[in-house]
Scaffold this motif. Structure first.
Motif, mmCIF file in Angstrom:
data_model
loop_
_atom_site.group_PDB
_atom_site.id
_atom_site.type_symbol
_atom_site.label_atom_id
_atom_site.label_comp_id
_atom_site.label_asym_id
_atom_site.label_seq_id
_atom_site.Cartn_x
_atom_site.Cartn_y
_atom_site.Cartn_z
ATOM 1 N N UNK A 146 0.851 -1.142 0.040
ATOM 2 C CA UNK A 146 -0.065 0.001 0.006
ATOM 3 C C UNK A 146 0.713 1.156 0.126
ATOM 4 N N UNK A 147 1.942 1.181 0.839
ATOM 5 C CA UNK A 147 2.995 2.439 0.859
ATOM 6 C C UNK A 147 3.518 2.523 -0.448
ATOM 7 N N UNK A 148 3.841 1.375 -1.118
ATOM 8 C CA UNK A 148 4.722 1.484 -2.439
ATOM 9 C C UNK A 148 3.649 1.970 -3.372
ATOM 10 N N UNK A 149 2.195 1.500 -3.454
ATOM 11 C CA UNK A 149 1.350 2.161 -4.415
ATOM 12 C C UNK A 149 1.260 3.558 -4.148
ATOM 13 N N UNK A 150 1.013 3.975 -2.991
ATOM 14 C CA UNK A 150 0.723 5.514 -2.587
ATOM 15 C C UNK A 150 2.017 6.252 -3.244
ATOM 16 N N UNK A 151 3.060 5.692 -2.987
ATOM 17 C CA UNK A 151 4.491 6.596 -3.384
ATOM 18 C C UNK A 151 4.164 6.668 -4.939
ATOM 19 N N UNK A 152 4.081 5.544 -5.551
ATOM 20 C CA UNK A 152 4.033 5.379 -6.898
ATOM 21 C C UNK A 152 3.072 6.333 -7.690
ATOM 22 N N UNK A 153 1.941 6.274 -7.151
ATOM 23 C CA UNK A 153 0.812 7.365 -7.635
ATOM 24 C C UNK A 153 1.128 8.668 -7.186
ATOM 25 N N UNK A 176 -6.269 3.735 0.351
ATOM 26 C CA UNK A 176 -5.212 3.339 0.954
ATOM 27 C C UNK A 176 -5.123 4.185 2.455
ATOM 28 N N UNK A 177 -5.588 5.323 2.518
ATOM 29 C CA UNK A 177 -5.550 6.126 3.769
ATOM 30 C C UNK A 177 -6.746 5.330 4.699
ATOM 31 N N UNK A 178 -7.757 4.892 4.138
ATOM 32 C CA UNK A 178 -8.728 4.405 5.075
ATOM 33 C C UNK A 178 -8.539 3.120 5.195
ATOM 34 N N UNK A 179 -7.657 2.221 4.655
ATOM 35 C CA UNK A 179 -7.465 0.820 4.940
ATOM 36 C C UNK A 179 -8.615 -0.189 4.128
#
Length: 96
Positions: free
Chosen positions: A4-11, A61-64
């Motif tokens: 999730x952190x990787x996806x958030x960073x990529x986006x 992602x933020x809300x899980x």
């Protein structure tokens, strides 16, 4: 780092900045030509919709509300699309 952190960073650090850069290019073309072609209008709309979809993913992602497997799948899809970005204006291949 979780998927999730990787996806958030990529986006946030790659995909959205690329979208914003392409939108800026389109608006510059429109300003230079003093008119927006139908293709330009369509691309703007598609980019805005895609950006909204990305924001929804970031909200999930933020809300899980997104699991690690789904994050990994999205990361793989984005990376694959970016490989072909030379053929596509904004680095994302739309799925049917």
């Amino acid at each position: 780092m979780s998927q999730a952190q990787k996806l958030e960073e990529l986006i946030t650090k790659s995909v959205i900045p690329d979208l914003e850069e392409r939108l800026d290019e389109i608006f510059e073309e429109i300003a230079d030509n003093k008119d927006a072609s139908e293709d330009a209008k369509e691309e703007i709309e598609e980019l805005r919709e895609f950006k909204a979809d990305l924001q929804d993913v970031l909200d999930d992602i933020q809300s899980g509300d997104i699991d690690e497997d789904e994050c990994k799948e999205l990361i793989d899809d984005i990376l694959e699309a970016q490989k072909g970005s030379e053929e596509d204006d904004f680095g994302f291949v739309e799925e049917d």
